[in-house]
Design a protein around this motif. Structure first.
Motif, short mmCIF file in Angstrom:
data_model
loop_
_atom_site.label_atom_id
_atom_site.label_comp_id
_atom_site.label_asym_id
_atom_site.label_seq_id
_atom_site.Cartn_x
_atom_site.Cartn_y
_atom_site.Cartn_z
N ILE A 74 0.07 -4.97 2.40
CA ILE A 74 -1.08 -4.95 2.24
C ILE A 74 -1.71 -6.19 1.68
O ILE A 74 -2.86 -6.44 1.81
N TRP A 75 -0.98 -7.08 0.59
CA TRP A 75 -1.63 -8.03 0.10
C TRP A 75 -1.88 -9.28 0.82
O TRP A 75 -2.83 -10.08 0.66
N VAL A 76 -1.47 -9.31 2.16
CA VAL A 76 -1.83 -10.48 2.99
C VAL A 76 -3.20 -10.22 3.97
O VAL A 76 -3.64 -11.15 3.53
N PRO A 77 -3.38 -9.10 4.23
CA PRO A 77 -2.70 -8.05 4.88
C PRO A 77 -2.29 -8.13 6.26
O PRO A 77 -2.99 -8.87 7.22
N LEU A 78 -0.92 -7.54 6.72
CA LEU A 78 -0.51 -7.77 8.09
C LEU A 78 -1.52 -7.14 9.07
O LEU A 78 -1.32 -7.56 10.18
N TYR A 79 -2.27 -6.23 8.80
CA TYR A 79 -3.11 -5.51 9.85
C TYR A 79 -3.97 -6.52 10.39
O TYR A 79 -4.11 -6.54 11.75
#
Length: 341
Positions: free
Chosen positions: A124-129
């Motif tokens: 989430i902190w990247v987030p990969l989405y």
């Protein structure tokens, strides 16, 4: 001839006297000696227990549950998939996002995301989405999956088992028809990708963000971020790790990873203010790659661990998607590994 010398005391009498005085001292200070010994034993036991706990906890980070899915987060169709790790014995879960119809060439190519320590397939902190959406819009299939340690019965092994799990993900992408597979890794997931690439020719290129490899110095560097621990803490944690987790950190091939010329294009992304994975390691690995390998290093002066995308969304996407485009258009060549000197 007269003398005033006193008659000498036999040696055995002197020894007896010394022994009596020692016994008398011990009797008078018995309680103090027992108390000091108890304190020493307690401190020793607490020190050992603390480092055993650190070794146990290191292999069992807190993992948040999944919060969403590709359909809700980025509006893409997806499939829930499971597949085995390659020789690891673990069974893995993930999401497979097929390429949009009409992108025939790219649909034969797949991007596999390799999440970091303490994360899951969403990271989430990247987030990969966001990055999965970008790859999907370029026409790639996308595979997002959880490493085995996301499951409560398994623990982190620093890439030993995880590299076999990543190879299982690559094999799954191949079984779904991919001619080319590109790994996009983060933190320990990037270090795991480097370990996996030592074992296969099925990876055609990699993007590695904030590469973390669990070697002794990096372990101590991270322990220091949590508490001001002395240097002797490092070997103690190393000692307890295999006893509690079944694998030794010495099995991690960090020296080979840092010395290998991979001969596949790798984009290294790293921040100089990364407090978890020193950027010098990424520099060192990049420096060992051949000039004609197609590898690149994007080093940012003011960014931290896995925070580069959020800080530089436009340039991050331009750099990574441009690299992916070049990979997708490149002609495949046999991959040979060599050790740098």
């Amino acid at each position: 001839m007269e003398t005033n010398a006193q008659p000498s005391v036999p040696m055995n009498q002197q020894a007896v006297g010394t022994a009596i005085r020692r016994v008398s001292f011990l009797r008078r200070h018995r309680a103090l000696l027992i108390a000091l010994l108890s304190i020493f034993v307690s401190l020793f036991s607490l020190t050992m227990a603390f480092h055993a706990y650190v070794a146990w906890k290191l292999a069992r980070p807190h993992i948040d549950p999944l919060r969403s899915n590709p359909a809700k987060a980025i509006g893409t169709p997806y499939e829930d998939v499971t597949f085995p790790g390659l020789g690891s014995g673990s069974n893995l879960s993930g999401w497979y996002i097929p390429a949009e119809s009409g992108s025939a060439k790219a649909s034969r190519q797949t991007v596999v995301f390799s999440h970091g320590y303490g994360g899951n397939r969403e990271e989430i902190w990247v987030p990969l989405y966001d990055l999965a959406k970008a790859a999907h819009q370029m026409g790639f299939n996308v595979l997002m999956f959880d490493y085995g340690y996301v499951q409560p019965q398994l623990s982190v092994t620093g890439g030993i088992r995880e590299s076999e799990e990543l190879l299982g993900a690559v094999r799954y992408a191949k079984d779904r028809g991919a001619d080319k597979v590109f790994v996009w890794g983060f933190s320990m997931g990037a270090g795991t990708a480097l370990q996996a690439a030592l074992q296969t020719r099925d990876i055609d290129g990699m993007i590695l963000d904030s590469t973390f490899i669990l070697e002794p110095d990096t372990l101590y560097h991270n322990m220091k971020q949590e508490a001001n621990l002395p240097k002797f803490s490092q070997p103690l944690v190393h000692m307890f790790f295999p006893l509690l987790n079944g694998v030794s950190l010495n099995q991690i091939p960090y020296t080979k990873v840092k010395e290998t010329q991979y001969n596949i294009p790798i984009l290294f992304i790293h921040g100089k203010k990364d407090l978890k994975a020193p950027y010098e390691m990424a520099e060192e690995i990049f420096a060992n790659q051949k000039a004609n390998s197609g590898s690149e290093l994007w080093l940012l002066p003011n960014d931290g661990h896995e925070l580069i995308y959020k800080a530089h969304k436009k340039s991050y996407l331009q750099t990574t998607t441009g690299f992916l485009k070049a990979l997708s258009q490149a002609k495949s060549e046999p991959v040979k590994f060599s050790q740098s000197r």
